[in-house]
Design a protein around this motif. Structure first.
Motif, mmCIF file in Angstrom:
data_model
loop_
_atom_site.group_PDB
_atom_site.id
_atom_site.type_symbol
_atom_site.label_atom_id
_atom_site.label_comp_id
_atom_site.label_asym_id
_atom_site.label_seq_id
_atom_site.Cartn_x
_atom_site.Cartn_y
_atom_site.Cartn_z
ATOM 1 N N HIS A 151 -10.311 -6.021 -40.129
ATOM 2 C CA HIS A 151 -11.059 -7.282 -40.407
ATOM 3 C C HIS A 151 -11.688 -7.567 -39.207
ATOM 4 O O HIS A 151 -12.378 -8.684 -38.891
ATOM 5 C CB HIS A 151 -10.014 -8.302 -40.762
ATOM 6 C CG HIS A 151 -9.769 -8.242 -42.270
ATOM 7 N ND1 HIS A 151 -10.505 -9.092 -43.138
ATOM 8 C CD2 HIS A 151 -9.130 -7.363 -43.047
ATOM 9 C CE1 HIS A 151 -10.094 -8.716 -44.107
ATOM 10 N NE2 HIS A 151 -9.095 -7.661 -44.433
ATOM 11 N N SER B 93 -17.075 -3.956 -40.336
ATOM 12 C CA SER B 93 -17.928 -4.828 -41.226
ATOM 13 C C SER B 93 -17.299 -4.876 -42.521
ATOM 14 O O SER B 93 -16.544 -4.326 -42.909
ATOM 15 C CB SER B 93 -19.438 -3.932 -41.136
ATOM 16 O OG SER B 93 -19.201 -3.013 -42.104
ATOM 17 N N ILE B 94 -17.975 -6.043 -43.320
ATOM 18 C CA ILE B 94 -17.590 -6.075 -44.704
ATOM 19 C C ILE B 94 -17.809 -4.853 -45.403
ATOM 20 O O ILE B 94 -17.130 -4.539 -46.211
ATOM 21 C CB ILE B 94 -18.432 -7.219 -45.376
ATOM 22 C CG1 ILE B 94 -17.933 -8.673 -44.855
ATOM 23 C CG2 ILE B 94 -17.876 -7.524 -46.580
ATOM 24 C CD1 ILE B 94 -18.676 -9.908 -44.844
ATOM 25 N N ARG C 254 -15.188 -2.321 -45.688
ATOM 26 C CA ARG C 254 -13.968 -3.014 -46.588
ATOM 27 C C ARG C 254 -14.038 -2.766 -47.835
ATOM 28 O O ARG C 254 -13.274 -3.231 -48.680
ATOM 29 C CB ARG C 254 -13.696 -4.568 -46.260
ATOM 30 C CG ARG C 254 -13.110 -4.758 -44.652
ATOM 31 C CD ARG C 254 -12.161 -5.889 -44.433
ATOM 32 N NE ARG C 254 -13.449 -6.974 -44.547
ATOM 33 C CZ ARG C 254 -13.964 -7.548 -43.481
ATOM 34 N NH1 ARG C 254 -13.887 -6.894 -42.397
ATOM 35 N NH2 ARG C 254 -15.058 -8.646 -43.635
#
Length: 385
Positions: A118, A122-123, A126
């Motif tokens: 986190h 990056s998003i 995830r």
């Protein structure tokens, strides 16, 4: 490698780690802890996907075939097998050195995966299968309804895990460091002279020491940039000694681009770290992430000043000892460059060395593996009760 044999019936302990090789910090902690448990009367069975190096003859080592095209898939398959073994041997404690389901004790040699994912990723990362598998494996250890005992190296580790999983405080057991005492201090002048001859380093040159089994994670690129930034006269009198068995190609290319490839010596993985530390003037350890960093306390025992980033778990020992400089995070390369240049000709060098040795003499930096073994044995006895 072997231990004294006896004819007594031993209770059993199972150990699990994804792979074993001689120079990894996690792997060293596993081996030393398992040896301590064996000394206290336990039979040791090890489950791993590969074993490189000498095999202790008294360990029963099971090689689990690797399945999967990517590392996270292989890890997932390995943990599934460990969970299966735990189900068929529920009364034998399973001690893990990687996060996975089915553990009675987890030795936290690594950082919190969720914190890193986190804060540094990056998003998009995830959303990938790799993230989901590693998060699930970590969750299996730290979720509130798990019963796994967690052996941690630093308070910072515990805080990071608790912030994501709300793990009960009583499940954590904080361990002291676990290094060998440096017994070569008395012969330091002779050792320093001999090792500099071995590496063909002039007597009055400054030696920076970098040690790590993962060059990228431990920040070797940052070290090379800092060396390249030194004033020309200082640069020509400074050598960076790189110890570790990782691949060096990209770092040699980086050094060549900066025209400092003649200032760097790669010596591979070594057993004589304590003596190499006496040969050096400064340990540089600007790691990207580091749960503890045993090399930092080994430097204290050798009287070697340290330049380290504060995100390393054991950086607080350097600060408490006043045996070097701890660089704050967020990391800035310019700051590392400047501090390195200042430390190389600082009048505090002798003071750092003396304070390092004093701190190592009065602080418990040595009993990690005995403590860990006793906690593991206590947990194993609870399963039998």
């Amino acid at each position: 490698m072997g231990f004294p044999k006896d004819n007594t019936t031993r209770m059993k302990l199972n150990f699990a780690l994804f792979n074993y090789f001689p120079f990894g910090g996690l792997q060293r902690d596993f081996l030393k802890t398992a040896i301590e448990c064996h000394k206290q009367g336990y039979s040791i069975t090890v489950y791993t996907t590969q074993w490189k190096g000498l095999r202790p003859t008294e360990f029963d080592i099971h090689i689990i075939p690797m399945r999967g095209s990517a590392n996270h898939q292989r890890m997932d398959n390995f943990q599934a097998e460990i969970a299966r073994i735990k189900k068929v041997t529920p009364d034998i404690a399973m001690v893990g050195f990687n996060k996975m389901a089915g553990l009675d004790v987890y030795f936290a040699s690594d950082t919190c995966f969720m914190e890193k994912a986190h804060s540094e990723r990056s998003i998009l990362y995830r959303l990938m299968p790799r993230y989901k598998i590693y998060q699930r494996m970590e969750h299996a250890v730290f979720k509130k309804d798990a019963k796994t005992m967690i052996l941690t190296l630093t308070e910072k580790q515990q805080q990071n895990f608790q912030s994501y999983y709300q793990t009960q405080k009583e499940r954590f057991k904080l361990l002291p460091p676990g290094i060998n005492r440096n017994t070569f201090i008395a012969d330091s002048d002779f050792i320093r002279s001999q090792y500099r001859k071995t590496f063909n380093i002039p007597k009055h040159n400054m030696v920076l020491l970098f040690i790590g089994s993962s060059f990228s994670t431990k920040g070797l690129n940052r070290c090379i940039l800092a060396l390249g930034s030194l004033p020309e006269e200082k640069k020509q009198k400074t050598t960076l000694l790189v110890v570790g068995g990782d691949k060096s190609t990209q770092f040699k290319r980086q050094a060549k681009r900066l025209n400092i490839d003649n200032r760097i010596i790669f010596v591979g993985a070594r057993e004589d770290i304590a003596k190499i530390m006496i040969c050096a003037d400064l340990l540089i350890h600007p790691a990207y992430t580091e749960s503890a960093g045993m090399v930092l306390v080994e430097a204290l025992a050798a009287g070697l000043p340290v330049l380290v980033t504060e995100n390393c778990g054991y950086a607080f020992h350097i600060k408490k000892a006043e045996a070097g400089v701890v660089i704050p995070v967020p990391f800035e390369q310019k700051q590392l460059n400047q501090i390195l240049s200042e430390m190389l000709d600082s009048p505090k060098k002798n003071q750092w060395r003396e304070k390092a040795i004093q701190y190592a003499d009065k602080t418990d930096l040595y009993s990690l593996h005995k403590h860990a073994a006793q906690l593991i044995i206590d947990q194993a006895k609870k399963l039998k009760a």
